[in-house]
Design a protein around this motif. Structure first.
Motif, mmCIF file in Angstrom:
data_model
loop_
_atom_site.group_PDB
_atom_site.id
_atom_site.type_symbol
_atom_site.label_atom_id
_atom_site.label_comp_id
_atom_site.label_asym_id
_atom_site.label_seq_id
_atom_site.Cartn_x
_atom_site.Cartn_y
_atom_site.Cartn_z
ATOM 1 N N LYS A 57 0.896 -1.247 0.124
ATOM 2 C CA LYS A 57 -0.035 -0.129 -0.198
ATOM 3 C C LYS A 57 1.185 1.493 0.430
ATOM 4 O O LYS A 57 0.846 1.630 -0.952
ATOM 5 N N SER A 58 1.741 1.268 1.002
ATOM 6 C CA SER A 58 2.895 2.027 1.029
ATOM 7 C C SER A 58 3.910 2.921 -0.014
ATOM 8 O O SER A 58 4.183 3.796 -0.965
ATOM 9 N N THR A 59 4.037 1.587 -0.852
ATOM 10 C CA THR A 59 4.558 2.072 -2.167
ATOM 11 C C THR A 59 3.892 2.169 -3.010
ATOM 12 O O THR A 59 4.601 3.256 -3.844
ATOM 13 N N VAL A 95 -2.598 10.059 1.891
ATOM 14 C CA VAL A 95 -2.447 10.310 3.135
ATOM 15 C C VAL A 95 -2.773 8.802 3.329
ATOM 16 O O VAL A 95 -3.013 7.931 3.548
ATOM 17 N N ASP A 96 -0.898 8.411 3.540
ATOM 18 C CA ASP A 96 -0.977 7.091 4.950
ATOM 19 C C ASP A 96 -1.141 6.547 6.798
ATOM 20 O O ASP A 96 -1.276 7.733 6.847
ATOM 21 N N GLU A 97 -1.724 5.378 7.013
ATOM 22 C CA GLU A 97 -2.210 5.389 8.005
ATOM 23 C C GLU A 97 -1.111 5.615 9.460
ATOM 24 O O GLU A 97 -1.971 6.348 9.839
ATOM 25 N N ASP A 98 0.365 5.976 9.335
ATOM 26 C CA ASP A 98 1.034 6.425 9.748
ATOM 27 C C ASP A 98 1.052 7.778 10.297
ATOM 28 O O ASP A 98 1.383 8.787 11.217
HETATM 29 MG MG MG Z 1 2.385 1.137 4.953
#
Ligand code: MG
Ligand code: ADP
Length: 216
Positions: free
Chosen positions: A43-45, A158-161
C-alpha cells in the motif's frame, strides 16, 4: 482533471523483492479511495510512487492526462500527509503552513490569505502565532493538513502512519480528510490496514494482497 491512472505498475526493490505487481487502476476526479490490506502488501509503496518518493520500476502513473513518472515530487500537484507531521518546532504555526508557498515564491498577501483560509477551514485560527512546540497533537495534525492543502493540490495522499497517536487523533483525521474531499473537492487516497475503518468510509475500497489488487 484530478483523476489518477495507474497502468501496469510494478515495483521491484534493489534486493529483487517485488512489492507491487502489475497494478492497473483508475481513480476518478474527486473520489475518496481507501487502500486496505495486510501490513507489507504494498500500500505505502503505491502511495510513495504516486508521490514521487519512490522510483517506478515499470508502468505509468498519470494525473489527468499528465504522465507523472519523470516529474519531480515538488512539481506534482499532489500533497502528502505522512508520518510525524514533519513540522518545524522552532517555527510558528503560521510559518509552518506558509513554508511551501514561500518556497514557490508566492506574493506575501496571497500567502497570508491562503494560510488564514486554511486555519479557518480547520477551526484553529487561535494557534497561528504559537510555536509548534506549544501545540497539542490534535492541533499539530491540523497544521499539517493546512500545510498540505494551502498549495492547492488536486490530490491528497494520506498514509496510515499520519495519525497514529490515539483513537481520537485518528477519528479527527478521518473527519478532516473526508471534509477535504467533499468541501475542497480534492481526490483523496487513504491507506489503512484497519478493516473496520476501511469498510466504514464512504467511497471506493481497494483491497490488496501480496502487491496486487484482489477486488478487480
Ligand atoms: Mg505502509
Ligand atoms: P504496506 O504499506 O502495505 O504495509 P509497503 O508498501 O511498505 O507495505 O511494503 C511492501 C513490501 O515491500 C513489504 O514486504 C516490505 O518489506 C517491502 N519493502 C519495502 N521497502 C523495501 C526496500 N527498500 N527494500 C526491499 N523491500 C522493501
Amino acid at each position: 482533471m484530478a483523476s489518477i491512472t495507474l497502468k501496469n505498475l510494478n515495483k521491484i526493490y534493489p534486493n529483487g523483492f517485488v512489492s507491487v505487481k502489475d497494478v492497473s487502476l483508475t481513480i476518478e476526479d474527486g473520489e475518496f479511495v481507501t487502500f486496505h490490506g495486510p501490513s507489507g502488501c504494498g500500500k505505502s509503496t503505491i502511495l510513495r510512487m504516486i508521490g514521487g518518493l519512490e522510483d517506478i520500476s515499470s508502468g505509468q502513473i498519470y494525473l489527468g492526462d499528465e504522465l507523472l513518472n519523470d516529474i519531480l515530487p515538488r512539481d506534482r500537484k499532489l500533497a502528502m500527509a505522512f508520518q510525524n507531521y514533519r513540522l518545524y518546532g522552532y517555527l510558528s504555526a503560521y510559518e509552518n503552513i506558509a513554508l511551501g508557498l514561500k518556497l514557490r515564491n508566492m506574493p506575501r498577501n496571497v500567502i497570508d490569505t491562503r494560510v488564514k483560509t486554511a486555519v479557518k477551514f480547520f477551526g484553529i485560527e487561535d494557534v497561528l502565532n504559537k510555536k509548534v512546540t506549544e501545540l497539542t497533537d490534535a492541533q499539530k495534525q491540523k497544521i499539517a493538513l493546512c500545510r498540505a492543502t494551502v498549495c492547492h493540490p488536486k490530490v491528497l495522499l494520506v498514509d496510515e502512519d499520519f495519525a497514529h497517536g490515539s483513537d481520537e487523533l485518528r477519528a479527527d483525521m478521518l473527519q478532516d480528510i473526508q471534509r477535504i474531499n467533499k468541501e475542497l473537492n480534492l481526490t483523496v487516497l487513504y491507506v489503512t490496514n484497519n478493516y473496520e475503518e476501511a469498510t466504514s468510509l464512504d467511497g471506493k475500497l481497494i483491497l490488496m494482497k501480496d502487491g496486487q489488487i484482489t477486488n478487480q
